[in-house]
Design a protein around this motif. Structure first.
Motif, mmCIF file in Angstrom:
data_model
loop_
_atom_site.group_PDB
_atom_site.id
_atom_site.type_symbol
_atom_site.label_atom_id
_atom_site.label_comp_id
_atom_site.label_asym_id
_atom_site.label_seq_id
_atom_site.Cartn_x
_atom_site.Cartn_y
_atom_site.Cartn_z
ATOM 1 N N ASN A 47 71.332 129.498 78.662
ATOM 2 C CA ASN A 47 70.018 128.932 78.367
ATOM 3 C C ASN A 47 69.708 129.202 76.903
ATOM 4 O OD1 ASN A 47 66.602 129.591 79.288
ATOM 5 N ND2 ASN A 47 67.520 127.664 78.816
ATOM 6 N N ILE A 48 69.614 128.142 76.107
ATOM 7 C CA ILE A 48 69.297 128.242 74.680
ATOM 8 C C ILE A 48 67.829 127.880 74.510
ATOM 9 C CG2 ILE A 48 69.768 127.321 72.378
ATOM 10 C CD1 ILE A 48 72.600 126.592 73.438
ATOM 11 N N LYS A 49 67.082 128.759 73.869
ATOM 12 C CA LYS A 49 65.676 128.477 73.601
ATOM 13 C C LYS A 49 65.495 128.354 72.095
ATOM 14 C CE LYS A 49 63.873 130.701 77.712
ATOM 15 N NZ LYS A 49 63.215 129.623 78.402
ATOM 16 N N ILE A 50 64.920 127.218 71.689
ATOM 17 C CA ILE A 50 64.650 126.974 70.275
ATOM 18 C C ILE A 50 63.214 126.492 70.133
ATOM 19 C CG2 ILE A 50 67.056 126.439 69.681
ATOM 20 C CD1 ILE A 50 66.344 123.467 69.800
ATOM 21 N N THR A 51 62.650 126.668 68.938
ATOM 22 C CA THR A 51 61.321 126.119 68.712
ATOM 23 C C THR A 51 61.437 124.605 68.557
ATOM 24 O OG1 THR A 51 61.537 126.608 66.350
ATOM 25 C CG2 THR A 51 60.321 128.197 67.681
ATOM 26 N N ARG A 52 60.400 123.915 69.013
ATOM 27 C CA ARG A 52 60.373 122.450 68.970
ATOM 28 C C ARG A 52 60.040 122.021 67.535
ATOM 29 N NH1 ARG A 52 59.672 119.611 73.499
ATOM 30 N NH2 ARG A 52 58.508 121.332 74.413
ATOM 31 N N GLU A 53 61.090 121.785 66.772
ATOM 32 C CA GLU A 53 60.894 121.428 65.364
ATOM 33 C C GLU A 53 61.838 120.313 64.940
ATOM 34 O OE1 GLU A 53 59.617 125.033 62.887
ATOM 35 O OE2 GLU A 53 61.095 125.819 64.313
ATOM 36 N N GLY A 54 62.127 119.419 65.865
ATOM 37 C CA GLY A 54 62.864 118.225 65.483
ATOM 38 C C GLY A 54 64.367 118.298 65.601
ATOM 39 N N ALA A 55 64.898 119.169 66.435
ATOM 40 C CA ALA A 55 66.345 119.161 66.665
ATOM 41 C C ALA A 55 66.704 117.799 67.251
ATOM 42 C CB ALA A 55 66.749 120.275 67.618
ATOM 43 N N THR A 56 67.696 117.162 66.687
ATOM 44 C CA THR A 56 68.075 115.819 67.122
ATOM 45 C C THR A 56 68.958 115.885 68.370
ATOM 46 O OG1 THR A 56 70.102 115.762 65.812
ATOM 47 C CG2 THR A 56 68.061 115.039 64.707
ATOM 48 N N ALA A 57 69.095 114.748 69.024
ATOM 49 C CA ALA A 57 69.981 114.666 70.194
ATOM 50 C C ALA A 57 71.408 115.015 69.792
ATOM 51 C CB ALA A 57 69.918 113.274 70.808
ATOM 52 N N ALA A 58 71.823 114.603 68.610
ATOM 53 C CA ALA A 58 73.176 114.913 68.129
ATOM 54 C C ALA A 58 73.351 116.418 67.923
ATOM 55 C CB ALA A 58 73.467 114.159 66.834
ATOM 56 N N GLN A 59 72.344 117.092 67.383
ATOM 57 C CA GLN A 59 72.421 118.538 67.186
ATOM 58 C C GLN A 59 72.482 119.266 68.526
ATOM 59 O OE1 GLN A 59 68.878 118.751 64.735
ATOM 60 N NE2 GLN A 59 70.097 119.300 62.927
ATOM 61 N N LYS A 60 71.689 118.819 69.486
ATOM 62 C CA LYS A 60 71.707 119.437 70.813
ATOM 63 C C LYS A 60 73.056 119.201 71.488
ATOM 64 C CE LYS A 60 66.834 118.558 71.342
ATOM 65 N NZ LYS A 60 65.833 117.847 72.159
ATOM 66 N N ARG A 61 73.584 118.001 71.354
ATOM 67 C CA ARG A 61 74.901 117.686 71.912
ATOM 68 C C ARG A 61 75.962 118.619 71.322
ATOM 69 N NH1 ARG A 61 75.029 112.825 70.213
ATOM 70 N NH2 ARG A 61 73.698 112.062 71.873
ATOM 71 N N GLU A 62 75.888 118.852 70.014
ATOM 72 C CA GLU A 62 76.842 119.748 69.343
ATOM 73 C C GLU A 62 76.693 121.185 69.836
ATOM 74 O OE1 GLU A 62 78.227 120.991 64.818
ATOM 75 O OE2 GLU A 62 76.938 119.254 65.100
ATOM 76 N N LEU A 63 75.462 121.641 70.044
ATOM 77 C CA LEU A 63 75.239 122.979 70.597
ATOM 78 C C LEU A 63 75.866 123.105 71.983
ATOM 79 C CD1 LEU A 63 71.514 123.773 69.700
ATOM 80 C CD2 LEU A 63 73.524 125.095 69.005
ATOM 81 N N ILE A 64 75.625 122.115 72.839
ATOM 82 C CA ILE A 64 76.164 122.145 74.197
ATOM 83 C C ILE A 64 77.683 122.148 74.177
ATOM 84 C CG2 ILE A 64 76.369 120.788 76.328
ATOM 85 C CD1 ILE A 64 73.391 119.954 75.797
ATOM 86 N N GLN A 65 78.275 121.287 73.359
ATOM 87 C CA GLN A 65 79.738 121.236 73.260
ATOM 88 C C GLN A 65 80.293 122.536 72.696
ATOM 89 O OE1 GLN A 65 80.278 117.722 70.871
ATOM 90 N NE2 GLN A 65 80.102 116.342 72.615
ATOM 91 N N GLY A 66 79.645 123.079 71.674
ATOM 92 C CA GLY A 66 80.116 124.307 71.037
ATOM 93 C C GLY A 66 80.063 125.516 71.960
ATOM 94 N N VAL A 67 78.958 125.671 72.687
ATOM 95 C CA VAL A 67 78.832 126.792 73.615
ATOM 96 C C VAL A 67 79.862 126.664 74.733
ATOM 97 C CG1 VAL A 67 77.314 127.805 75.379
ATOM 98 C CG2 VAL A 67 76.428 127.299 73.102
ATOM 99 N N THR A 68 80.042 125.458 75.239
ATOM 100 C CA THR A 68 81.023 125.224 76.307
ATOM 101 C C THR A 68 82.425 125.578 75.839
ATOM 102 O OG1 THR A 68 79.631 123.484 77.242
ATOM 103 C CG2 THR A 68 81.956 123.477 77.876
ATOM 104 N N GLN A 69 82.784 125.149 74.620
ATOM 105 C CA GLN A 69 84.108 125.459 74.068
ATOM 106 C C GLN A 69 84.264 126.958 73.817
ATOM 107 O OE1 GLN A 69 84.256 122.936 70.623
ATOM 108 N NE2 GLN A 69 84.564 121.077 71.827
ATOM 109 N N LEU A 70 83.194 127.618 73.362
ATOM 110 C CA LEU A 70 83.238 129.060 73.112
ATOM 111 C C LEU A 70 83.503 129.832 74.400
ATOM 112 C CD1 LEU A 70 82.785 131.360 71.022
ATOM 113 C CD2 LEU A 70 80.394 131.342 71.739
ATOM 114 N N LEU A 71 82.816 129.470 75.479
ATOM 115 C CA LEU A 71 83.037 130.145 76.758
ATOM 116 C C LEU A 71 84.451 129.914 77.275
ATOM 117 C CD1 LEU A 71 79.629 129.581 78.554
ATOM 118 C CD2 LEU A 71 80.575 131.731 77.761
ATOM 119 N N GLN A 72 84.981 128.732 77.021
ATOM 120 C CA GLN A 72 86.355 128.453 77.442
ATOM 121 C C GLN A 72 87.342 129.289 76.619
ATOM 122 O OE1 GLN A 72 87.892 124.528 76.612
ATOM 123 N NE2 GLN A 72 89.402 124.693 78.257
#
Length: 109
Positions: A47-72
Motif C-alpha cells: 500500500n503506497i500512500k502519497i499526497t494528492r498533488e497531481g501524480a499522473t496515471a503514467a507515474q502511478k503505473r510506473e510505481l506499480i510496475q516497479g514495486v512488483t518487479q522489486l518484490l520479484q
C-alpha cells in the motif's frame, strides 16, 4: 498485512469461487492462481500512500510496475499475485509534527 480467504460463494454445484481480502479489496483466488493449501495465502500486498498533488496515471503505473518487479527480484514473489494499491491523500488530511501538510507548505512559513 496478512491475506486470508474471507468468503466462498457457490452459484451452482459446479461453480464455486473463493475470495481473498487484501486491505479493502477482494480478489478471486482462482484468478490470482494462488495455492490455498495450509490455510494461508502468499499474496504480497503493498500500500503506497502519497499526497494528492497531481501524480499522473503514467507515474502511478510506473510505481506499480516497479514495486512488483522489486518484490520479484528481491523476494522471489510472483508478479501475477502481487497486489499494489496507491492511495492519494489530500494535504489537509496528512499531518506531520502536529500540522497538516497544507499548513506546513503555506507561503511565509
Amino acid at each position: 498485512m496478512a491475506s486470508r480467504i474471507v468468503s466462498t460463494r457457490t452459484w451452482s454445484t459446479t461453480f464455486r469461487r473463493s475470495f481473498v481480502r487484501c486491505g479493502e479489496s477482494s480478489w478471486d483466488v482462482e484468478y490470482l492462481g494462488v495455492d490455498r493449501e495450509g490455510g494461508g495465502l502468499a499474496v504480497p500486498y503493498v500500500n503506497i500512500k502519497i499526497t494528492r498533488e497531481g501524480a499522473t496515471a503514467a507515474q502511478k503505473r510506473e510505481l506499480i510496475q516497479g514495486v512488483t518487479q522489486l518484490l520479484q527480484r528481491v523476494l522471489g514473489k510472483n508478479p501475477a499475485t502481487t497486489v499494489v494499491v496507491i492511495d492519494e491523500v489530500d494535504t489537509d488530511n496528512w499531518g506531520i509534527g502536529g500540522e497538516t501538510v497544507t499548513d506546513r507548505r503555506a507561503p511565509g512559513r
